[in-house]
Design a protein around this motif. Structure first.
Motif, PDB file in Angstrom:
ATOM      1  N   VAL A 268       0.865  -1.182   0.000  1.00 40.65           N
ATOM      2  CA  VAL A 268       0.000   0.000   0.000  1.00 40.65           C
ATOM      3  C   VAL A 268       0.902   1.233   0.000  1.00 40.65           C
ATOM      4  O   VAL A 268       1.782   1.365   0.866  1.00 40.65           O
ATOM      5  CB  VAL A 268      -0.922   0.014   1.234  1.00 40.65           C
ATOM      6  CG1 VAL A 268      -1.816   1.247   1.213  1.00 40.65           C
ATOM      7  CG2 VAL A 268      -1.757  -1.261   1.283  1.00 40.65           C
ATOM      8  N   HIS A 269       0.691   2.126  -0.970  1.00 43.77           N
ATOM      9  CA  HIS A 269       1.603   3.270  -1.098  1.00 43.77           C
ATOM     10  C   HIS A 269       0.836   4.509  -1.549  1.00 43.77           C
ATOM     11  O   HIS A 269       0.022   4.444  -2.481  1.00 43.77           O
ATOM     12  CB  HIS A 269       2.694   2.954  -2.124  1.00 43.77           C
ATOM     13  CG  HIS A 269       3.971   3.686  -1.879  1.00 43.77           C
ATOM     14  ND1 HIS A 269       5.094   3.093  -1.346  1.00 43.77           N
ATOM     15  CD2 HIS A 269       4.295   4.986  -2.075  1.00 43.77           C
ATOM     16  CE1 HIS A 269       6.055   3.981  -1.242  1.00 43.77           C
ATOM     17  NE2 HIS A 269       5.598   5.149  -1.681  1.00 43.77           N
ATOM     18  N   GLY A 270       1.076   5.618  -0.896  1.00 49.28           N
ATOM     19  CA  GLY A 270       0.425   6.872  -1.249  1.00 49.28           C
ATOM     20  C   GLY A 270       1.003   7.479  -2.524  1.00 49.28           C
ATOM     21  O   GLY A 270       2.224   7.513  -2.700  1.00 49.28           O
ATOM     22  N   ARG A 271       0.138   7.939  -3.400  1.00 47.62           N
ATOM     23  CA  ARG A 271       0.569   8.581  -4.640  1.00 47.62           C
ATOM     24  C   ARG A 271       1.482   9.773  -4.353  1.00 47.62           C
ATOM     25  O   ARG A 271       2.455  10.022  -5.070  1.00 47.62           O
ATOM     26  CB  ARG A 271      -0.659   9.035  -5.432  1.00 47.62           C
ATOM     27  CG  ARG A 271      -0.376   9.923  -6.635  1.00 47.62           C
ATOM     28  CD  ARG A 271       0.227   9.154  -7.785  1.00 47.62           C
ATOM     29  NE  ARG A 271      -0.767   8.279  -8.407  1.00 47.62           N
ATOM     30  CZ  ARG A 271      -0.470   7.434  -9.406  1.00 47.62           C
ATOM     31  NH1 ARG A 271       0.761   7.353  -9.875  1.00 47.62           N
ATOM     32  NH2 ARG A 271      -1.424   6.660  -9.912  1.00 47.62           N
ATOM     33  N   TYR A 272       1.165  10.520  -3.284  1.00 50.16           N
ATOM     34  CA  TYR A 272       1.913  11.737  -2.974  1.00 50.16           C
ATOM     35  C   TYR A 272       2.846  11.545  -1.782  1.00 50.16           C
ATOM     36  O   TYR A 272       3.079  12.466  -1.003  1.00 50.16           O
ATOM     37  CB  TYR A 272       0.942  12.892  -2.746  1.00 50.16           C
ATOM     38  CG  TYR A 272       0.133  13.180  -3.990  1.00 50.16           C
ATOM     39  CD1 TYR A 272       0.747  13.746  -5.112  1.00 50.16           C
ATOM     40  CD2 TYR A 272      -1.210  12.838  -4.066  1.00 50.16           C
ATOM     41  CE1 TYR A 272       0.019  13.978  -6.273  1.00 50.16           C
ATOM     42  CE2 TYR A 272      -1.940  13.067  -5.232  1.00 50.16           C
ATOM     43  CZ  TYR A 272      -1.321  13.639  -6.326  1.00 50.16           C
ATOM     44  OH  TYR A 272      -2.035  13.856  -7.472  1.00 50.16           O
ATOM     45  N   ASP A 273       3.390  10.342  -1.674  1.00 52.72           N
ATOM     46  CA  ASP A 273       4.379  10.050  -0.637  1.00 52.72           C
ATOM     47  C   ASP A 273       5.689  10.740  -1.006  1.00 52.72           C
ATOM     48  O   ASP A 273       6.328  10.393  -2.001  1.00 52.72           O
ATOM     49  CB  ASP A 273       4.572   8.531  -0.541  1.00 52.72           C
ATOM     50  CG  ASP A 273       5.442   8.114   0.633  1.00 52.72           C
ATOM     51  OD1 ASP A 273       6.283   8.909   1.067  1.00 52.72           O
ATOM     52  OD2 ASP A 273       5.282   6.973   1.098  1.00 52.72           O
ATOM     53  N   VAL A 274       6.087  11.726  -0.202  1.00 55.50           N
ATOM     54  CA  VAL A 274       7.308  12.476  -0.453  1.00 55.50           C
ATOM     55  C   VAL A 274       8.500  11.844   0.255  1.00 55.50           C
ATOM     56  O   VAL A 274       9.633  11.947  -0.199  1.00 55.50           O
ATOM     57  CB  VAL A 274       7.128  13.947   0.003  1.00 55.50           C
ATOM     58  CG1 VAL A 274       8.435  14.708  -0.012  1.00 55.50           C
ATOM     59  CG2 VAL A 274       6.110  14.636  -0.893  1.00 55.50           C
TER      60      VAL A 274
END
Length: 329
Positions: A268-274
């Motif tokens: 699971v990974h956020g599109r806007y993971d900085v």
């Protein structure tokens, strides 16, 4: 008209059934806890950082009626001792500790759950002991590559958060900013206590200000703030200077492609993971065909973003259902 199903939320808070301390070397003793159903599906949840310490909130990603839940504080952080210790503190020491805990509590195989650095450690454990892993549920994939370190700690994420970046680099003189990782390492391992604390605060604040698309994430209240940031920053920097203690930059990804062929997983990974950009999760999903990758379109890095919570709990619910079906067969 199609209606979107409501997002899953964290399970209710519940207490640990038992806690313990486990001597893992002459120097280190780790804290661990168990909660949930003693006859449930065993899972070990690995915290981030490294150096972050476990949190009671981590229990809430699992149905306590269906899971036997183990948390542990990794070497040098949380309630493990000695606090903020860097000696005998490597990825492979932590992998050994997970295996020591598994044997100590009498579990044959377990589900492994981890986010951010916890995903790194989960993968390192899985490729070392694949026979002990029922599956993996991972969030915010991080492989401690040079490119990932450069992006977040040197030149990349600061372009999106220039205000926070200025606060991050403030303790480092201009002349030393060409290699921020080593500049912080000198201060975090030096004898000047105030310089060490200033560096630890700046390092930790930088991550806290970039974790979530909702805004800054504060220090967990269960710890003294200065103690928390000291262990967090020192241990993180120690691991990153040593590139995660892996043989080479792509070692972990290569091992995953060889050792995880028969292990199911959910990413699971956020599109806007900085903090840990999506490209790393994408590369892992291609190297590990049995993993399902869920990209959350409205999320950053934090495990508490609603879309990430939803998919992580869907994953743990699905694994519990499969376990129950096999147990009843």
């Amino acid at each position: 008209m199609n209606r979107r199903a409501p997002r899953r939320i964290l399970y209710p808070r519940h207490d640990a059934r038992r806690t313990g301390r486990l001597r893992v070397s002459e120097l280190h003793e780790i804290f661990w806890e168990e909660s949930g159903n003693p006859d449930g599906l065993p899972v070990v949840a690995l915290h981030g950082g490294p150096g972050g310490g476990s949190s009671p909130e981590m229990r809430r990603f699992f149905d306590p009626e269906r899971y036997r839940i183990f948390l542990m504080d990794q070497r040098g952080c949380g309630r493990s001792t000695p606090h903020s210790e860097l000696r005998e503190n490597t990825t492979w020491d932590l992998v050994d500790d997970i295996e020591t805990l598994r044997d100590h509590v009498g579990v044959d195989k377990w589900l492994v759950f981890g986010g951010s650095w916890g995903s790194t450690l989960s993968l390192a454990y899985a490729v070392t002991h694949p026979e002990r892993v029922l599956g993996l549920v991972l969030r915010g994939i991080f492989l401690v590559s040079k490119a990932e370190i450069q992006w977040f700690y040197q030149n990349g994420a600061g372009r999106l958060f220039p205000d926070a970046y200025d606060r991050y680099v403030a303790p480092i003189p201009e002349a030393e900013r060409g290699d921020l990782l080593m500049a912080f390492h000198r201060r975090l391992t030096g004898d000047d206590k105030q310089a060490r604390l200033d560096a630890a605060r700046a390092w930790s604040r930088w991550e806290g200000e970039t974790l979530s698309i909702k805004g800054p994430v504060t220090t967990p209240p269960r710890f003294n703030e200065d103690d928390f940031v000291d262990a967090f920053a020192r241990i993180e920097c120690h691991y990153f200077v040593n590139r995660g203690f892996f043989a080479h930059d792509t070692w972990l990804l290569e091992e995953c492609s060889k050792k995880l062929k028969n292990i199911p997983g959910v990413i699971v990974h956020g599109r806007y993971d900085v903090v840990t950009p999506l490209s790393t999760a994408w590369a892992l999903s291609k190297a590990w065909p049995k993993a399902q990758l869920h990209i959350i379109p409205d999320a950053g890095h934090s495990s508490m973003e609603p879309g990430i919570v939803d998919k992580l709990i869907q994953a743990t619910d699905d694994f519990a259902a499969i376990y129950a079906e096999k147990a009843g067969a």
